[in-house]
Design a protein around this motif. Structure first.
Motif, PDB file in Angstrom:
ATOM      1  N   VAL A  73       0.855  -1.189   0.000  1.00  0.00           N
ATOM      2  CA  VAL A  73       0.000   0.000   0.000  1.00  0.00           C
ATOM      3  C   VAL A  73       0.893   1.243   0.000  1.00  0.00           C
ATOM      4  O   VAL A  73       1.684   1.451   0.927  1.00  0.00           O
ATOM      5  N   VAL A  74       0.755   2.070  -1.034  1.00  0.00           N
ATOM      6  CA  VAL A  74       1.576   3.272  -1.165  1.00  0.00           C
ATOM      7  C   VAL A  74       0.837   4.454  -0.550  1.00  0.00           C
ATOM      8  O   VAL A  74      -0.265   4.804  -0.978  1.00  0.00           O
ATOM      9  N   ALA A  75       1.438   5.059   0.475  1.00  0.00           N
ATOM     10  CA  ALA A  75       0.820   6.207   1.144  1.00  0.00           C
ATOM     11  C   ALA A  75       1.102   7.486   0.368  1.00  0.00           C
ATOM     12  O   ALA A  75       2.136   7.617  -0.297  1.00  0.00           O
ATOM     13  N   GLU A  76       0.164   8.410   0.463  1.00  0.00           N
ATOM     14  CA  GLU A  76       0.338   9.719  -0.156  1.00  0.00           C
ATOM     15  C   GLU A  76       0.233  10.786   0.928  1.00  0.00           C
ATOM     16  O   GLU A  76      -0.666  10.732   1.773  1.00  0.00           O
ATOM     17  N   SER A  83      -7.312   8.890   1.808  1.00  0.00           N
ATOM     18  CA  SER A  83      -7.410   7.870   0.763  1.00  0.00           C
ATOM     19  C   SER A  83      -6.386   6.758   0.955  1.00  0.00           C
ATOM     20  O   SER A  83      -6.615   5.618   0.528  1.00  0.00           O
ATOM     21  N   SER A  84      -5.258   7.069   1.607  1.00  0.00           N
ATOM     22  CA  SER A  84      -4.254   6.031   1.854  1.00  0.00           C
ATOM     23  C   SER A  84      -4.764   5.020   2.878  1.00  0.00           C
ATOM     24  O   SER A  84      -4.497   3.814   2.764  1.00  0.00           O
ATOM     25  N   TYR A  85      -5.507   5.497   3.878  1.00  0.00           N
ATOM     26  CA  TYR A  85      -6.083   4.580   4.867  1.00  0.00           C
ATOM     27  C   TYR A  85      -7.257   3.805   4.269  1.00  0.00           C
ATOM     28  O   TYR A  85      -7.578   2.714   4.740  1.00  0.00           O
ATOM     29  N   GLU A  86      -7.886   4.364   3.238  1.00  0.00           N
ATOM     30  CA  GLU A  86      -8.905   3.595   2.513  1.00  0.00           C
ATOM     31  C   GLU A  86      -8.251   2.442   1.756  1.00  0.00           C
ATOM     32  O   GLU A  86      -8.796   1.337   1.690  1.00  0.00           O
ATOM     33  N   ILE A 105      -2.418   2.027  -5.160  1.00  0.00           N
ATOM     34  CA  ILE A 105      -2.125   3.459  -5.194  1.00  0.00           C
ATOM     35  C   ILE A 105      -3.457   4.195  -5.326  1.00  0.00           C
ATOM     36  O   ILE A 105      -4.342   3.759  -6.058  1.00  0.00           O
ATOM     37  N   ALA A 106      -3.636   5.289  -4.603  1.00  0.00           N
ATOM     38  CA  ALA A 106      -4.880   6.050  -4.693  1.00  0.00           C
ATOM     39  C   ALA A 106      -5.031   6.660  -6.083  1.00  0.00           C
ATOM     40  O   ALA A 106      -4.047   7.076  -6.707  1.00  0.00           O
ATOM     41  N   ASN A 107      -6.258   6.730  -6.558  1.00  0.00           N
ATOM     42  CA  ASN A 107      -6.550   7.285  -7.877  1.00  0.00           C
ATOM     43  C   ASN A 107      -6.641   8.811  -7.784  1.00  0.00           C
ATOM     44  O   ASN A 107      -7.694   9.417  -7.949  1.00  0.00           O
ATOM     45  N   GLY A 162      -1.050 -12.624 -12.672  1.00  0.00           N
ATOM     46  CA  GLY A 162       0.234 -12.285 -12.062  1.00  0.00           C
ATOM     47  C   GLY A 162       0.215 -10.971 -11.326  1.00  0.00           C
ATOM     48  O   GLY A 162      -0.825 -10.464 -10.899  1.00  0.00           O
ATOM     49  N   LYS A 163       1.386 -10.364 -11.166  1.00  0.00           N
ATOM     50  CA  LYS A 163       1.547  -9.118 -10.421  1.00  0.00           C
ATOM     51  C   LYS A 163       0.714  -8.004 -11.042  1.00  0.00           C
ATOM     52  O   LYS A 163       0.627  -7.894 -12.265  1.00  0.00           O
ATOM     53  N   THR A 164       0.101  -7.166 -10.189  1.00  0.00           N
ATOM     54  CA  THR A 164      -0.808  -6.129 -10.673  1.00  0.00           C
ATOM     55  C   THR A 164      -0.592  -4.822  -9.919  1.00  0.00           C
ATOM     56  O   THR A 164      -0.397  -4.818  -8.703  1.00  0.00           O
ATOM     57  N   VAL A 165      -0.656  -3.713 -10.648  1.00  0.00           N
ATOM     58  CA  VAL A 165      -0.703  -2.372 -10.068  1.00  0.00           C
ATOM     59  C   VAL A 165      -2.114  -1.851 -10.271  1.00  0.00           C
ATOM     60  O   VAL A 165      -2.654  -1.933 -11.371  1.00  0.00           O
ATOM     61  N   ALA A 166      -2.732  -1.335  -9.193  1.00  0.00           N
ATOM     62  CA  ALA A 166      -4.105  -0.852  -9.305  1.00  0.00           C
ATOM     63  C   ALA A 166      -4.259   0.475  -8.583  1.00  0.00           C
ATOM     64  O   ALA A 166      -3.695   0.674  -7.507  1.00  0.00           O
ATOM     65  N   THR A 167      -5.025   1.386  -9.194  1.00  0.00           N
ATOM     66  CA  THR A 167      -5.409   2.617  -8.495  1.00  0.00           C
ATOM     67  C   THR A 167      -6.867   2.477  -8.064  1.00  0.00           C
ATOM     68  O   THR A 167      -7.688   1.913  -8.789  1.00  0.00           O
ATOM     69  N   VAL A 168      -7.170   3.002  -6.873  1.00  0.00           N
ATOM     70  CA  VAL A 168      -8.497   2.852  -6.281  1.00  0.00           C
ATOM     71  C   VAL A 168      -9.108   4.227  -6.048  1.00  0.00           C
ATOM     72  O   VAL A 168      -8.445   5.144  -5.561  1.00  0.00           O
ATOM     73  N   GLN A 169     -10.384   4.355  -6.391  1.00  0.00           N
ATOM     74  CA  GLN A 169     -11.100   5.627  -6.214  1.00  0.00           C
ATOM     75  C   GLN A 169     -11.098   6.072  -4.754  1.00  0.00           C
ATOM     76  O   GLN A 169     -11.468   5.297  -3.870  1.00  0.00           O
ATOM     77  N   PRO A 170     -10.709   7.309  -4.470  1.00  0.00           N
ATOM     78  CA  PRO A 170     -10.909   7.836  -3.119  1.00  0.00           C
ATOM     79  C   PRO A 170     -12.402   7.848  -2.790  1.00  0.00           C
ATOM     80  O   PRO A 170     -13.231   8.192  -3.627  1.00  0.00           O
ATOM     81  N   GLY A 171     -12.744   7.432  -1.587  1.00  0.00           N
ATOM     82  CA  GLY A 171     -14.144   7.397  -1.183  1.00  0.00           C
ATOM     83  C   GLY A 171     -14.857   6.114  -1.541  1.00  0.00           C
ATOM     84  O   GLY A 171     -16.032   5.953  -1.223  1.00  0.00           O
ATOM     85  N   ALA A 172     -14.167   5.178  -2.205  1.00  0.00           N
ATOM     86  CA  ALA A 172     -14.821   3.929  -2.591  1.00  0.00           C
ATOM     87  C   ALA A 172     -15.112   3.048  -1.392  1.00  0.00           C
ATOM     88  O   ALA A 172     -16.000   2.199  -1.426  1.00  0.00           O
ATOM     89  N   THR A 173     -14.380   3.229  -0.318  1.00  0.00           N
ATOM     90  CA  THR A 173     -14.609   2.477   0.910  1.00  0.00           C
ATOM     91  C   THR A 173     -14.239   3.349   2.097  1.00  0.00           C
ATOM     92  O   THR A 173     -13.604   4.391   1.937  1.00  0.00           O
ATOM     93  N   ALA A 174     -14.637   2.943   3.275  1.00  0.00           N
ATOM     94  CA  ALA A 174     -14.283   3.698   4.481  1.00  0.00           C
ATOM     95  C   ALA A 174     -12.825   3.439   4.841  1.00  0.00           C
ATOM     96  O   ALA A 174     -12.259   2.387   4.522  1.00  0.00           O
ATOM     97  N   ALA A 175     -12.198   4.391   5.508  1.00  0.00           N
ATOM     98  CA  ALA A 175     -10.812   4.243   5.937  1.00  0.00           C
ATOM     99  C   ALA A 175     -10.702   3.155   7.002  1.00  0.00           C
ATOM    100  O   ALA A 175     -11.627   2.946   7.793  1.00  0.00           O
ATOM    101  N   PHE A 176      -9.589   2.466   7.027  1.00  0.00           N
ATOM    102  CA  PHE A 176      -9.349   1.419   8.015  1.00  0.00           C
ATOM    103  C   PHE A 176      -9.213   2.061   9.392  1.00  0.00           C
ATOM    104  O   PHE A 176      -8.517   3.053   9.564  1.00  0.00           O
TER     105      PHE A 176
END
Length: 322
Positions: free
Chosen positions: A6-9, A18-21, A95-97, A150-164
């Motif tokens: 998980v890459v923090a911003e 969004s990083s905690y999401e 990575i956050a989108n 195999g290995k994947t890089v993905a960006t995730v929408q901010p707000g798509a889930t609640a923060a941990f």
């Protein structure tokens, strides 16, 4: 067993929500698939932030702490993330989108010669052979499930889930890598921010083109938002008309929000707007057009002139509060 990185911003001296999401997404996948979760924090003087990130769900967190990384630089971030991915043997890099995420994520995927999925709002599954990622296509009209190998890089929408909101034990570890860059920043000037971060608001009162003019937002929409203890938002036509600035925009080209209560006032419900708010916990729509698409997603719909309903509702709320 694999690893999720998980890459923090960092923004304004703090790790973005969004990083905690992303941590929440990683933790859910880890529980179902037996993966480890590792974090990565890049910056200058970020030791305390990395320790905090590690303790709040990111697990063992690698730290790239160097004066050259004080400001975002795509060359430095690409090298740091690639080194962290190789060090941890990550199967999935999250990575956050955000603008920096849009910039760096494809480079990471190209550098690692692996799959890349952008703008996900859900990761359905993950195993050692790849995963299934859900993203919206055709301006949110359809949801597409993308399978990777195999290995994947993905960006995730901010707000798509609640923060941990849990905790973890992992500690931090310095990561040494080549941080040379082909480009450097001479000066950065941050424009003064207007509006609010709507992704953090529990209550949002949004106005659309039906509000009529820029002057009506502080007269009608903002007072209701204040009475509810919420934030004011808007649809894209409002922003395009220059009535409010872009930070207020909710939708596929604005902010994706998931408040507990969302009031859509004078908003017809174009698909671009629905994409940004239909995951809200409870939706109230006020529109004089009984056939407006917004009523298809609303929990409560009021077919009436907003200028009759909204001021009366605002006054009733104020009276109830004494």
């Amino acid at each position: 067993m694999g690893t999720i990185l998980v890459v923090a911003e960092i923004q304004k001296g703090a790790i973005r929500e969004s990083s905690y999401e992303l941590v929440a997404v990683a933790r859910e996948l880890a529980e179902s698939g037996g993966h480890d979760v590792n974090g990565l924090v890049i910056g200058s003087g970020v030791g305390d932030l990395a320790t905090d990130f590690a303790s709040k769900g990111a697990g063992k967190t690698l730290v790239v702490d160097d004066v050259s990384a004080a400001n975002y630089n795509v060359d430095i971030w690409s090298k740091a993330i690639k080194a962290a991915a190789e060090s941890t043997g990550a199967d999935l890099i999250l990575i956050a989108n955000t603008p920096s995420g849009w910039d760096v994520a494809p480079r990471i995927a190209a550098g690692l010669d692996c799959a890349f999925v952008s703008d996900c709002f859900k990761i359905a599954s993950l195993d050692g052979n790849g995963g299934n990622f859900v993203r919206r296509v055709f301006n949110g009209k359809l949801d597409a499930e993308v399978s990777t190998s195999g290995k994947t890089v993905a960006t995730v929408q901010p707000g798509a889930t609640a923060a941990f909101e849990g905790s973890s034990d992992g500690g931090t570890e310095a990561l040494s890598t080549d941080l040379s860059a082909r480009a450097s920043f001479v000066e950065i000037k941050l424009a003064e921010s207007t509006g609010v971060d709507l992704t953090k608001a529990d209550i949002i009162v949004s106005g659309g083109r039906g509000v009529g003019s820029a002057e009506k937002f502080p007269e009608v929409i903002q007072p209701l938002a204040d009475a509810l203890g919420g934030a004011m938002g808007a649809s894209r036509p409002v922003v395009d008309a220059g009535w409010l600035d872009h930070p207020y925009q909710v939708g596929s080209s604005g902010q994706i929000v998931t408040p507990k209560l969302y009031l859509a006032i004078g908003i017809s419900g174009a698909i671009q707007h629905l994409v940004g708010m239909k995951a809200s916990n409870f939706i109230v729509a006020i529109n004089k057009d009984a056939d407006a698409p917004i009523f298809e997603v609303a929990n409560v719909g009021v077919v009436a002139d907003l200028f009759d309903i909204v001021p009366a509702l605002t006054n009733a709320l104020k009276a109830a509060k004494g």
